[in-house]
Design an enzyme around this catalytic site. Structure first.
Site, PDB file in Angstrom:
ATOM      1  N   LYS A 112       1.370  -1.067   0.407  1.00  0.00           N
ATOM      2  CA  LYS A 112       0.439  -0.041  -0.479  1.00  0.00           C
ATOM      3  C   LYS A 112       1.134   1.259  -0.156  1.00  0.00           C
ATOM      4  O   LYS A 112       2.163   1.623   1.364  1.00  0.00           O
ATOM      5  CB  LYS A 112      -1.120   0.018   1.452  1.00  0.00           C
ATOM      6  CG  LYS A 112      -2.143   1.292   1.004  1.00  0.00           C
ATOM      7  CD  LYS A 112      -3.025   0.560   2.155  1.00  0.00           C
ATOM      8  CE  LYS A 112      -4.240   1.639   2.497  1.00  0.00           C
ATOM      9  NZ  LYS A 112      -4.804   1.620   3.509  1.00  0.00           N
ATOM     10  N   ARG A 159     -25.704  -2.484   7.560  1.00  0.00           N
ATOM     11  CA  ARG A 159     -25.239  -3.917   6.988  1.00  0.00           C
ATOM     12  C   ARG A 159     -25.747  -5.221   8.349  1.00  0.00           C
ATOM     13  O   ARG A 159     -25.646  -6.116   7.913  1.00  0.00           O
ATOM     14  CB  ARG A 159     -23.622  -3.799   7.073  1.00  0.00           C
ATOM     15  CG  ARG A 159     -23.615  -2.751   6.066  1.00  0.00           C
ATOM     16  CD  ARG A 159     -21.802  -3.280   5.745  1.00  0.00           C
ATOM     17  NE  ARG A 159     -21.951  -4.129   5.051  1.00  0.00           N
ATOM     18  CZ  ARG A 159     -20.884  -4.406   4.171  1.00  0.00           C
ATOM     19  NH1 ARG A 159     -19.505  -4.327   4.803  1.00  0.00           N
ATOM     20  NH2 ARG A 159     -20.603  -5.255   3.573  1.00  0.00           N
ATOM     21  N   GLU A 161     -19.562  -5.762  10.126  1.00  0.00           N
ATOM     22  CA  GLU A 161     -20.314  -5.680  11.413  1.00  0.00           C
ATOM     23  C   GLU A 161     -21.387  -6.655  12.334  1.00  0.00           C
ATOM     24  O   GLU A 161     -22.022  -5.639  12.926  1.00  0.00           O
ATOM     25  CB  GLU A 161     -21.140  -4.131  10.461  1.00  0.00           C
ATOM     26  CG  GLU A 161     -20.388  -2.614  10.289  1.00  0.00           C
ATOM     27  CD  GLU A 161     -19.539  -3.686   8.863  1.00  0.00           C
ATOM     28  OE1 GLU A 161     -18.558  -2.234   8.025  1.00  0.00           O
ATOM     29  OE2 GLU A 161     -19.929  -4.408   7.885  1.00  0.00           O
TER      30      GLU A 161
END
Length: 624
Positions: free
Chosen positions: A282, A395, A367
């Site tokens: 990254k 969610r 979640e």
């Protein structure tokens, strides 16, 4: 731009000689750093997928072959390679979206800014193509190791694995991070896979040493080969996937285009579902982003590309108020624990984690698990605080309803980025939470109007031990404190009209300043107006009903859906109380809102003092 300026489609990428691909990759990185420094955006993830995206577009034939990115913020390189070079208004009104967008290009299929959904999309697309007789079309899903922590990804893998001839390529973009370092059992397993690269390098080193020092080298080489099977068995790099019945290729160096193309061609030609495990860095190629350990470069504002320092130093934000108060509460109460879904820093739990590391749980992008786990923690005697973006509570609605509320568990939900967030587009506006929470029996929801109320109402929330409580606040700089004229029960009166007011304006959370501005405009037209902040907006309190009894009109201003929002709940409560005065509800229309600044979106939907006041003045005017 040298090579990049001539790239208008994937065909142009395919036409480049292999020896020019590294130069193209460097141009793309330079372009991204320069462009995102001017606009802000997701820089770190895109710097990491440059070679991978180039290789994908050389091996596959978009849009005939479908590419699904999970999450979609890693699609900037894809946009460039499909001819979208104007990043001057990235994430701004009229400019490019920060995610894939069907409105922008035929090469974009899924916005996919809520993680872990790509494999389900890809399986459905691949099966539809097969049913249509289009067996020569491929589907490619690019999913990060962070998104793989979401349960939905594994539900999809469970089904994909049994479909042996499905032409589906799953690229696992493994950079060890989502917003923050990926943690959990999956992360440990992927780390073991990465370790096999060290093992292979040891073998290569042993072979080279053999030529230089035959005796020592030969002994070492034989020793290494002697442990080969044992090391492979211990690390079992492909075991997790191949035990499911999925072909596994990798790990592959995600910055070696030749190796990537070879692996992707093998996967494409295999004739069934294949996992291609790609290792990327990254932020690669830009030192400030590559060396970032706090993921500040995941999503960044405008910055100086030469120094990496931000141009705009943010003031105190709403999240800071929550962060500080959680640390104070943690010192006072040993039973308070915190849960985050791979977003420790963005939701403001880093202070709590530093002070009480054993009492914070990062569950990854999961979640649903977070909410049910919180219910279990509450049953066990803890008071969990679940901190997520408002858009992500959607969610876990079933878990909020059936695991938490049904069992009357004392869990506090803190929803950051509530209301209109703007630049991240339709999927990130936190405009659904009060509507979905309004149908949960027993739930209490607070909308603080300023930072002081964030602290007060968080304390009130964690004192509730027999029902879920919700605190929601917006993105951005925290509002200046708004002092109440007086408090009536749980309600703050912010502005009081003479006697029984003609109009009672109910401001919800961050819309209290707007409500006060509306009141000023109405009073300038001769109307008597009282403005209140209910503080706890769900359920509608008796104090609100009492204050409404003398008013000829009630107005509700909220940054949530008008449909099923606080205004709808107030209307129902007034009618149940026998009150029949008109209720004027102002909020967000039931539609997906295009990306733009928060102010532009509010203006577009008419949620500004001028528009609300003008509408009300017209409605209050006597009509012949």
């Amino acid at each position: 731009m040298g090579l990049l300026k001539d790239i208008s489609s994937p065909a142009d990428v395919k036409a480049l000689p292999a020896e020019q691909l590294d130069d193209l990759s460097q141009e793309i990185r330079d372009f991204l750093v320069d462009s995102v420094s001017r606009t802000g955006g997701h820089l770190g993830p895109n710097l990491g997928v440059v070679e991978l995206t180039v290789a994908m577009h050389r091996v596959f034939d978009s849009p005939r072959d479908t590419m699904v990115f999970d999450t979609g913020h890693q699609s900037y390189v894809h946009k460039l390679l499909t001819g979208r070079h104007d990043f001057s208004k990235l994430k701004k009104q009229g400019g490019l979206s920060g995610y894939p967008s069907r409105a922008e290009s035929e090469h974009d299929v899924v916005e996919n800014s809520h993680a872990s959904t790509s494999l389900s999309w890809a399986e459905g697309i691949a099966k539809a193509r097969r049913l249509s007789g289009e067996s020569d079309r491929h589907t490619v899903a690019v999913i990060g190791d962070g998104a793989l922590t979401g349960g939905m990804a594994w539900e999809a893998l469970n089904n994909i694995a049994v479909d042996k001839d499905l032409p589906l390529v799953i690229v696992v973009n493994d950079n060890e991070r989502s917003y923050a370092p990926t943690i959990g059992g999956l992360a440990d397993h992927l780390a073991a896979m990465r370790a096999t690269r060290t093992y292979e390098r040891m073998l290569d080193w042993g072979k080279s040493t053999l030529h230089r020092t035959p005796v020592v080298g030969n002994a070492m080489y034989e020793t290494l080969h002697g442990v080969k099977k044992g090391v492979k068995d211990i690390l079992a790099p492909q075991g997790m996937f191949e035990d499911l019945g999925l072909k596994y290729l990798g790990p592959v160096d995600g910055h070696d285009i030749e190796a990537l193309e070879a692996a992707l061609r093998r996967a494409r030609d295999f004739g069934g579902p294949v996992i291609v495990h790609v290792l990327t860095q990254k932020g690669r190629g830009y030192e400030p982003a590559a060396s970032d350990i706090a993921d500040q470069w995941h999503g960044i504002g405008k910055f100086n590309p030469e120094t990496g320092l931000p141009f705009e130093v943010s003031g105190r934000i709403w999240t800071d108020e929550f962060n500080d108060e959680m640390v104070r509460l943690g010192a006072e109460r040993d039973d308070i624990v915190a849960i985050t879904a791979a977003m420790l820093i963005p939701v403001g739990l880093d202070g709590f984690a530093k002070a009480y590391p054993d009492r914070v749980f990062d569950v990854g992008i999961a979640e649903q698990h977070a909410v049910t786990m919180a219910s279990g923690l509450a049953y066990g005697g803890m008071h969990p605080v679940v901190a997520v973006y408002a858009t992500f509570l959607n969610r876990a609605f079933d878990q909020l309803l059936m695991d938490c509320a049904l069992h009357r568990q004392g869990v506090t939900f803190v929803l950051d980025r509530a209301g209109v967030t703007g630049s991240d587009g339709p999927s990130h506006n936190g405009m659904w939470d009060m509507t979905i929470c309004s149908i949960v029996p027993g739930l209490h929801l607070a909308a603080p109007r300023d930072g002081e109320q964030v602290k007060q109402q968080l304390r009130e929330a964690v004192d509730v031990d027999d029902a879920p409580t919700v605190i929601r606040f917006p993105k951005g700089d925290v509002a200046a404190p708004l002092e109440a004229v007086r408090r009536q029960g749980s309600v703050d009166v912010l502005r009081e009209g003479d006697g029984d007011p003609e109009v009672l304006v109910i401001g919800v959370g961050a819309m209290c300043p707007t409500s006060l501005a509306v009141a000023e405009k109405l009073e300038a037209q001769g109307h008597s107006v009282t403005v209140i902040d209910p503080r706890w907006v769900l359920p509608v309190s008796d104090d609100v009903l009492t204050l409404a009894r003398g008013a000829a009109h009630v107005v509700v201003v909220e940054d949530n859906l008008v449909s099923g929002g606080v205004g709808a709940s107030v209307t129902a409560a007034l009618r149940a109380d026998g009150q029949q005065q008109p209720v004027h509800c102002f909020g967000i229309p039931k539609e997906f809102l295009d990306h733009a600044s928060r102010g532009q979106v509010l203006d577009q939907i008419g949620l500004t003092p001028d528009t609300v006041a003008s509408t009300l003045i017209d409605r209050l005017r006597p009509h012949a």
